[in-house]
Design a protein around this motif. Structure first.
Motif, PDB file in Angstrom:
ATOM      1  N   CYS A 113      -6.032  30.100 -39.890  1.00 17.15           N
ATOM      2  CA  CYS A 113      -6.194  28.745 -40.777  1.00 17.15           C
ATOM      3  C   CYS A 113      -6.304  27.630 -39.892  1.00 17.15           C
ATOM      4  O   CYS A 113      -6.721  26.442 -40.297  1.00 17.15           O
ATOM      5  CB  CYS A 113      -5.344  28.374 -41.784  1.00 17.15           C
ATOM      6  N   ARG A 154      -2.750  41.686 -55.245  1.00 15.49           N
ATOM      7  CA  ARG A 154      -3.301  40.448 -55.940  1.00 15.49           C
ATOM      8  C   ARG A 154      -2.728  38.970 -55.473  1.00 15.49           C
ATOM      9  O   ARG A 154      -3.408  37.916 -55.537  1.00 15.49           O
ATOM     10  CB  ARG A 154      -2.700  40.505 -57.453  1.00 15.49           C
ATOM     11  N   ILE A 159      -6.560  34.551 -53.601  1.00 11.74           N
ATOM     12  CA  ILE A 159      -6.547  33.249 -52.777  1.00 11.74           C
ATOM     13  C   ILE A 159      -7.772  33.123 -52.203  1.00 11.74           C
ATOM     14  O   ILE A 159      -8.334  31.901 -51.584  1.00 11.74           O
ATOM     15  CB  ILE A 159      -5.373  33.159 -51.847  1.00 11.74           C
ATOM     16  N   PHE A 229       4.497  29.164 -47.747  1.00 14.46           N
ATOM     17  CA  PHE A 229       4.729  27.977 -48.523  1.00 14.46           C
ATOM     18  C   PHE A 229       5.743  27.117 -48.048  1.00 14.46           C
ATOM     19  O   PHE A 229       5.343  25.798 -47.683  1.00 14.46           O
ATOM     20  CB  PHE A 229       4.819  28.323 -50.161  1.00 14.46           C
ATOM     21  N   HIS A 260      -6.120  21.709 -44.539  1.00 16.59           N
ATOM     22  CA  HIS A 260      -6.524  23.050 -45.001  1.00 16.59           C
ATOM     23  C   HIS A 260      -6.392  23.383 -46.317  1.00 16.59           C
ATOM     24  O   HIS A 260      -5.340  23.024 -46.914  1.00 16.59           O
ATOM     25  CB  HIS A 260      -5.679  24.137 -44.016  1.00 16.59           C
ATOM     26  N   THR A 292     -10.033  29.798 -44.908  1.00 15.04           N
ATOM     27  CA  THR A 292      -9.134  29.884 -43.652  1.00 15.04           C
ATOM     28  C   THR A 292     -10.010  29.042 -42.711  1.00 15.04           C
ATOM     29  O   THR A 292     -10.079  27.938 -42.477  1.00 15.04           O
ATOM     30  CB  THR A 292      -9.313  31.462 -43.089  1.00 15.04           C
TER      31      THR A 292
HETATM   32  N1  ACO Z   1      -1.642  37.040 -60.713  1.00 16.98           N
HETATM   33  C1  ACO Z   1      -0.434  37.254 -61.255  1.00 16.98           C
HETATM   34  N2  ACO Z   1       0.845  37.389 -60.970  1.00 16.98           N
HETATM   35  C2  ACO Z   1       0.937  37.193 -59.602  1.00 16.98           C
HETATM   36  C3  ACO Z   1      -0.009  37.320 -58.705  1.00 16.98           C
HETATM   37  C4  ACO Z   1      -1.311  37.092 -59.381  1.00 16.98           C
HETATM   38  N3  ACO Z   1      -2.474  36.877 -58.442  1.00 16.98           N
HETATM   39  N4  ACO Z   1       0.396  37.332 -57.383  1.00 16.98           N
HETATM   40  C5  ACO Z   1       1.830  37.293 -57.489  1.00 16.98           C
HETATM   41  N5  ACO Z   1       1.973  37.351 -58.936  1.00 16.98           N
HETATM   42  C6  ACO Z   1       3.494  37.415 -59.611  1.00 16.98           C
HETATM   43  C7  ACO Z   1       4.318  38.000 -58.521  1.00 16.98           C
HETATM   44  O1  ACO Z   1       4.328  39.363 -58.545  1.00 16.98           O
HETATM   45  C8  ACO Z   1       5.813  37.489 -59.130  1.00 16.98           C
HETATM   46  O2  ACO Z   1       6.206  38.316 -60.150  1.00 16.98           O
HETATM   47  P1  ACO Z   1       7.765  38.644 -60.494  1.00 16.98           P
HETATM   48  O3  ACO Z   1       8.292  37.119 -60.664  1.00 16.98           O
HETATM   49  O4  ACO Z   1       7.704  39.385 -61.707  1.00 16.98           O
HETATM   50  O5  ACO Z   1       8.201  39.208 -59.306  1.00 16.98           O
HETATM   51  C9  ACO Z   1       5.413  36.007 -59.472  1.00 16.98           C
HETATM   52  O6  ACO Z   1       3.940  36.196 -59.654  1.00 16.98           O
HETATM   53  C10 ACO Z   1       5.773  35.128 -58.599  1.00 16.98           C
HETATM   54  O7  ACO Z   1       5.519  35.213 -57.303  1.00 16.98           O
HETATM   55  P2  ACO Z   1       5.680  34.386 -56.063  1.00 16.98           P
HETATM   56  O8  ACO Z   1       4.960  35.031 -54.758  1.00 16.98           O
HETATM   57  O9  ACO Z   1       6.939  34.073 -55.805  1.00 16.98           O
HETATM   58  O10 ACO Z   1       4.717  33.168 -56.438  1.00 16.98           O
HETATM   59  P3  ACO Z   1       4.398  31.673 -55.802  1.00 16.98           P
HETATM   60  O11 ACO Z   1       4.690  30.619 -56.747  1.00 16.98           O
HETATM   61  O12 ACO Z   1       5.050  31.987 -54.627  1.00 16.98           O
HETATM   62  O13 ACO Z   1       2.925  31.826 -55.297  1.00 16.98           O
HETATM   63  C11 ACO Z   1       1.361  32.070 -53.522  1.00 16.98           C
HETATM   64  C12 ACO Z   1       2.532  32.755 -54.702  1.00 16.98           C
HETATM   65  C13 ACO Z   1       0.352  31.524 -54.476  1.00 16.98           C
HETATM   66  C14 ACO Z   1       0.767  33.148 -52.675  1.00 16.98           C
HETATM   67  C15 ACO Z   1       2.168  30.968 -53.020  1.00 16.98           C
HETATM   68  O14 ACO Z   1       3.343  31.635 -52.269  1.00 16.98           O
HETATM   69  C16 ACO Z   1       1.262  30.453 -51.690  1.00 16.98           C
HETATM   70  O15 ACO Z   1       0.385  29.875 -51.886  1.00 16.98           O
HETATM   71  N6  ACO Z   1       1.814  30.830 -50.557  1.00 16.98           N
HETATM   72  C17 ACO Z   1       1.392  30.099 -49.196  1.00 16.98           C
HETATM   73  C18 ACO Z   1       0.059  30.770 -49.021  1.00 16.98           C
HETATM   74  C19 ACO Z   1      -0.430  30.218 -47.563  1.00 16.98           C
HETATM   75  O16 ACO Z   1      -0.582  29.101 -47.235  1.00 16.98           O
HETATM   76  N7  ACO Z   1      -0.946  31.150 -46.841  1.00 16.98           N
HETATM   77  C20 ACO Z   1      -1.334  30.580 -45.378  1.00 16.98           C
HETATM   78  C21 ACO Z   1      -2.742  30.304 -45.124  1.00 16.98           C
HETATM   79  S1  ACO Z   1      -3.633  31.737 -45.241  1.00 16.98           S
HETATM   80  C22 ACO Z   1      -3.895  32.106 -43.564  1.00 16.98           C
HETATM   81  O17 ACO Z   1      -3.384  31.770 -42.546  1.00 16.98           O
HETATM   82  C23 ACO Z   1      -4.976  33.249 -43.240  1.00 16.98           C
END
Ligand code: ACO
Length: 335
Positions: A113, A154, A159, A229, A260, A292
């Motif tokens: 990223c 998922r 994403i 996050f 980003h 990314t």
């Molecule tokens: N649809 C429905 N439910 C989902 C999904 C989905 N796509 N994905 C996860 N869930 C569920 C999980 O299983 C969990 O369920 P549970 O509570 O029953 O266990 C619940 O939703 C909450 O999951 P979390 O992972 O805690 O959700 P969060 O609010 O943290 O959101 C996310 C997840 C969107 C991935 C977030 O953490 C995020 O954006 N993180 C940073 C991502 C990022 O910046 N990455 C770096 C850049 S990418 C790179 O470098 C290549």
């Protein structure tokens, strides 16, 4: 001394739109969950064979046309991707050939990223040292062919989007405080496993281990989303302040933040922490997802097209955190 200026930008996404509702049909997810947690409503995924170099070549052609340059006018190419067409050679070489080039030097970088930020800093070093004066910097990704499209994957799969964007960079001799004013870059491989794809792995005796099914989770990206996050919300303000200090300007002098596009909530939290008005932060994640290495130049291209930035003197902050972990910020002032 020469200053590194942006002459033009370009972008390209494959034609196939995948909405959140399309994803609801193949995995247990919902449009509401995706929009609330990430801000994304759709992304583009390839639906015919096509590599990062193909998307990059199209974005590059648009940027070159806008700069009024022929491909041969470029004296250095940097290609940033985490999803190269093949294991080797790098997508930059493949793209250069698609642009009709057969001797222009090319450098591929794997900074995920922050690929655009590392690419910008590298281009600046080449320009300031006299090694190059016209640099084509491209970020391109084809994520969709490597995503786990079952419910198991998922959290990651919803994403990521495919796409590419390019900038033509030129060294201009001027005493004005313009161009790339500062870069602050960091990396910490101690957290590599919080976002990675483990297989195929050259470090194994057998890169494609026998007896491992092709749907083994190690063939797909895994991410500790909440940890990334929290890291982003903590590190992005820090690295922004470091870049502002290096550039010797204040946050008030930033006209637009082009961050980003990893998650809209990360960028909103960053804005709140920095006490920035929402209008100063550019978003287009809703249309493209996280592309990314392409995400920042793609956002910059659209910000310029929408006349949100691009007038002489306009000052932009680019900021990102991603796999590696790598994170950074750059400050750029239009000439
Ligand atoms: N649809 C429905 N439910 C989902 C999904 C989905 N796509 N994905 C996860 N869930 C569920 C999980 O299983 C969990 O369920 P549970 O509570 O029953 O266990 C619940 O939703 C909450 O999951 P979390 O992972 O805690 O959700 P969060 O609010 O943290 O959101 C996310 C997840 C969107 C991935 C977030 O953490 C995020 O954006 N993180 C940073 C991502 C990022 O910046 N990455 C770096 C850049 S990418 C790179 O470098 C290549």
């Amino acid at each position: 001394m020469k200053k590194t200026t942006i002459r033009s930008t370009g972008m390209f996404v494959p034609p196939n739109v995948v909405t959140n509702h399309d994803l609801e049909k193949i995995m247990d997810t919902s449009d509401e969950w995706i929009r609330q947690r990430t801000g994304i409503t759709q992304r583009y995924w390839i639906n015919e064979e096509c590599g990062a170099s193909d998307l990059g070549a199209e974005a590059a052609k648009m940027a070159l046309a806008d700069a009024g340059w022929k491909p041969e006018d470029v004296d250095f190419i940097i290609f940033a991707t985490l999803s190269p067409d093949i294991m080797f050679p790098g997508s930059g070489c493949l793209m250069a050939a698609k642009l009709g080039l057969d001797k222009t030097p090319v450098l591929d970088i794997r900074q995920q990223c922050t690929g655009f930020l590392y690419g910008l800093a590298t281009a600046d070093a080449y320009i300031k040292s006299g090694l190059a004066s016209r640099v084509l910097l491209v970020g391109g990704e084809v994520h969709s062919s490597g995503l786990d499209k079952s419910t198991r994957g998922r959290d990651v799969t919803v994403i990521f989007g495919d796409g590419a964007a390019a900038v033509c960079l030129e060294g201009i001799e001027t005493d004005k405080k313009v161009g790339l004013l500062a870069s602050a870059l960091h990396a910490d491989g101690n957290h590599a496993d919080s976002l990675m794809t483990e297989l195929p792995a050259s470090r194994l005796l057998q890169r494609l281990p026998s007896g491992v099914a092709t749907d083994d989770p190690r063939y797909y990206p895994v991410m500790d989303g909440p940890a990334i996050f929290k890291k982003a919300v903590r590190m992005l303000p820090k690295v922004t302040n470091e870049a502002l200090k290096k550039a010797d300007i204040s946050l008030d002098e930033i006209d637009l933040v082009v961050p980003h596009q990893a998650n809209k909530r990360i960028n909103q939290a960053f804005g709140q922490f920095m006490k920035l008005d929402e209008s100063k932060i550019f978003h287009n994640i809703e249309k493209y997802g996280n592309t990314t290495a392409a995400s920042i130049p793609l956002a910059l291209h659209e910000a310029i097209a929408q006349e949100r930035v691009g007038r002489p003197g306009d000052t932009v902050l680019f900021v990102a955190l991603g796999a590696g972990l790598t994170w950074g910020a750059s400050i750029f002032r239009f000439f």
